[in-house]
Design a protein around this motif. Structure first.
Motif, short mmCIF file in Angstrom:
data_model
loop_
_atom_site.label_atom_id
_atom_site.label_comp_id
_atom_site.label_asym_id
_atom_site.label_seq_id
_atom_site.Cartn_x
_atom_site.Cartn_y
_atom_site.Cartn_z
N SER A 93 0.83 -1.22 0.00
CA SER A 93 0.00 0.00 0.00
C SER A 93 0.85 1.26 0.00
O SER A 93 0.43 2.30 0.48
CB SER A 93 -0.92 0.00 1.23
N SER A 94 2.06 1.16 -0.56
CA SER A 94 2.97 2.30 -0.57
C SER A 94 3.14 2.86 -1.98
O SER A 94 2.91 2.16 -2.97
CB SER A 94 4.34 1.88 -0.03
N PRO A 95 3.56 4.12 -2.10
CA PRO A 95 3.85 4.68 -3.43
C PRO A 95 4.95 3.91 -4.15
O PRO A 95 4.93 3.81 -5.38
CB PRO A 95 4.30 6.11 -3.11
N PHE A 96 5.90 3.35 -3.41
CA PHE A 96 7.00 2.62 -4.04
C PHE A 96 6.48 1.38 -4.77
O PHE A 96 6.92 1.05 -5.87
CB PHE A 96 8.05 2.22 -3.01
N ARG A 108 4.42 12.29 -7.17
CA ARG A 108 4.38 13.49 -6.34
C ARG A 108 2.98 13.64 -5.73
O ARG A 108 1.97 13.43 -6.40
CB ARG A 108 4.72 14.73 -7.16
N PHE A 109 2.95 14.06 -4.46
CA PHE A 109 1.68 14.26 -3.76
C PHE A 109 1.75 15.56 -2.98
O PHE A 109 2.68 15.78 -2.20
CB PHE A 109 1.40 13.10 -2.81
N ASP A 115 -9.60 16.57 -2.51
CA ASP A 115 -10.80 15.80 -2.17
C ASP A 115 -10.73 15.17 -0.78
O ASP A 115 -11.62 14.42 -0.39
CB ASP A 115 -11.05 14.71 -3.22
N GLY A 116 -9.64 15.44 -0.05
CA GLY A 116 -9.51 14.89 1.30
C GLY A 116 -9.15 13.42 1.34
O GLY A 116 -9.14 12.82 2.42
N ARG A 117 -8.84 12.84 0.19
CA ARG A 117 -8.54 11.40 0.13
C ARG A 117 -7.04 11.19 -0.08
O ARG A 117 -6.40 11.90 -0.84
CB ARG A 117 -9.33 10.74 -1.00
N TYR A 118 -6.53 10.16 0.60
CA TYR A 118 -5.11 9.82 0.49
C TYR A 118 -4.98 8.50 -0.27
O TYR A 118 -5.54 7.48 0.15
CB TYR A 118 -4.47 9.69 1.87
N PRO A 119 -4.28 8.50 -1.39
CA PRO A 119 -4.18 7.28 -2.20
C PRO A 119 -3.33 6.18 -1.55
O PRO A 119 -3.47 5.02 -1.91
CB PRO A 119 -3.54 7.77 -3.50
N PHE A 120 -2.48 6.56 -0.59
CA PHE A 120 -1.63 5.57 0.07
C PHE A 120 -1.63 5.83 1.58
O PHE A 120 -1.63 6.99 2.02
CB PHE A 120 -0.19 5.62 -0.46
N THR A 121 -1.60 4.76 2.35
CA THR A 121 -1.70 4.85 3.80
C THR A 121 -0.59 5.72 4.38
O THR A 121 -0.82 6.54 5.28
CB THR A 121 -1.63 3.45 4.43
N VAL A 122 0.62 5.55 3.88
CA VAL A 122 1.76 6.29 4.43
C VAL A 122 1.58 7.79 4.26
O VAL A 122 2.03 8.58 5.11
CB VAL A 122 3.09 5.82 3.79
N LEU A 123 0.93 8.21 3.20
CA LEU A 123 0.73 9.64 2.98
C LEU A 123 -0.20 10.23 4.04
O LEU A 123 0.01 11.36 4.51
CB LEU A 123 0.16 9.88 1.58
#
Length: 414
Positions: A93-96, A108-109, A115-123
């Protein structure tokens, strides 16, 4: 060209030169990463957190991660194979992982997400630190460089600055990632070479081979205690137990011996079926080397008893080991074919140790030592009990052998 881009180009030249210089000097990864981060901050880049990680080829370690935080310096973490399952969820569940599987090299994030949503848990986890911008880079290795799981180098760069990163900053990270990857791969490949050499031929032999001792037929004559051990009844056991149980049994009974030998300054040279060949080089004092070898044998016997007790309680087959200790001159070096060498020891002392091991069973003794070994001992001779002279196969003259009395027993119990 904007002033920002020009300053970043100069910074790229400065830091890439720093990385290259220290890569050629063999500087440690953590020191290089620390130097890169410090130079970025000094150059006006609003960096507050940076990580760089790499997988490796190691029997115990999966990979390592260097984490730099502003005001805290750098921290290095190694991940052992025993924790790989527990880290797979976070990796997936990471960007890597997204970069790795998606075939791209940069992500890049910007905070906060519209939208208040995070595509990855670490973010989402990093949001608690007040970040405003996050960049992840992945540098893939070509087929000619990959070694096992060493197939990429990944890095991330984060800031809590109010304006985030500039586009020039992001381009700088992407470029520096390549230089860092080349530096880390160079260092990692050398570490892998050392690890593989030590794992397969032993630390002492590995040091010599990596130091340039690779010419066939070139060997040093050294004086050493020769250790030869093998498992009790292994041949008949292989014929009667489930084949799937044989390899775990060998591992269980080899590990305590290897640990004991290494803990007492010895070098394991090779496994010969269920047998093990090791040496304890003799320095100025032969007695000291013999005492270390004897202490290693005591430690191995104790540990093997614990292994047998544990295996027995789990309903697994058990065994024991026979040990032979001899001291003499051996040739230590490269032996074999032109393109397939073995770095080991040869000589009469090695052959005699192997033949002595074969005498343990008929003499009903777990540990036998030679006359030469007994003569080298001083205070510990009280632990030896003569078992007579015996003809060893392939040895011209009968050899006086001695049994070793376990430390927990008195001489009159033997």
């Amino acid at each position: 060209m904007t002033a920002s881009t020009g300053s970043r180009d100069r910074l790229l030249l400065e830091i890439s030169s720093f990385i290259t210089e220290h890569a050629l000097a063999g500087t440690g990864e953590a020191e290089v990463v620390l130097g890169v981060c410090e130079r970025l901050v000094a150059g006006g880049v609003p960096l507050c957190r940076m990580i760089v990680g790499v997988d490796t080829l190691h029997p115990l370690v999966v990979g390592r991660l260097h984490t730099w935080r502003r005001g805290s310096g750098i921290e290095t973490t190694e991940f052992g194979r025993e924790v790989i399952d527990s880290t797979m969820t976070s990796w997936a569940s990471s960007p890597f992982h997204d970069l790795y599987t998606g075939g791209t090299s940069l992500y890049r994030f910007r905070y906060p997400p519209p939208d208040g949503r995070y595509p990855f848990t670490v973010l989402e986890e990093l949001a608690a630190f007040g970040l405003t911008d996050y960049v992840a880079c992945l540098q893939r290795l070509g087929d000619g460089v990959r070694l096992g799981e060493l197939d990429c180098v990944y890095s991330s760069w984060a800031t809590d600055g109010p304006g985030g990163f500039s586009d020039a900053d992001v381009a700088l990270f992407d470029a520096l990632g390549r230089f860092l990857a080349a530096s880390i791969v160079s260092r990692t490949v050398r570490q892998i070479a050392c690890t593989l050499a030590e794992t397969y031929i032993g630390a002492g032999a590995a040091e010599r081979v990596l130091g340039g001792a690779i010419v066939r037929g070139v060997a040093d004559r050294i004086r050493a205690v020769v250790w030869f051990s093998d498992l009790k009844g292994f041949t008949s056991m292989v014929d009667t137990v489930d084949p799937a149980l044989v390899l775990p049994l060998l591992d269980d009974y080899a590990e305590p011996q290897v640990a004991a030998i290494h803990a007492h300054g010895g070098t394991v040279l090779k496994f010969i079926g269920d047998g093990l060949l090791a040496i304890f080089p003799v320095g100025e004092d032969a007695a000291e080397a013999c005492e270390r070898a004897l202490a290693a044998t005591d430690a191995a016997l104790s540990a093997l008893a614990e292994v047998s007790a544990r295996r027995s309680s789990n309903g697994l087959p058990t065994t024991g080991a026979y040990f032979a200790l001899h001291v003499g001159d051996v040739f230590y070096g490269n032996i074999g074919g032109a393109d397939r060498l073995d770095f080991t020891v040869i000589g009469p002392a090695v052959n005699e140790a192997a033949r002595m091991s074969a005498m343990c069973r008929p003499l009903g003794r777990d540990v036998l030592v030679s006359q030469a070994f007994a003569g080298a001992l001083s205070q510990l001779q009280r632990r030896l009990s003569p078992v007579g002279s015996h003809t060893l196969r392939g040895v011209a003259q009968p050899q006086a052998l001695f049994a070793v009395i376990p430390e927990s027993r008195k001489r009159d119990d033997v």
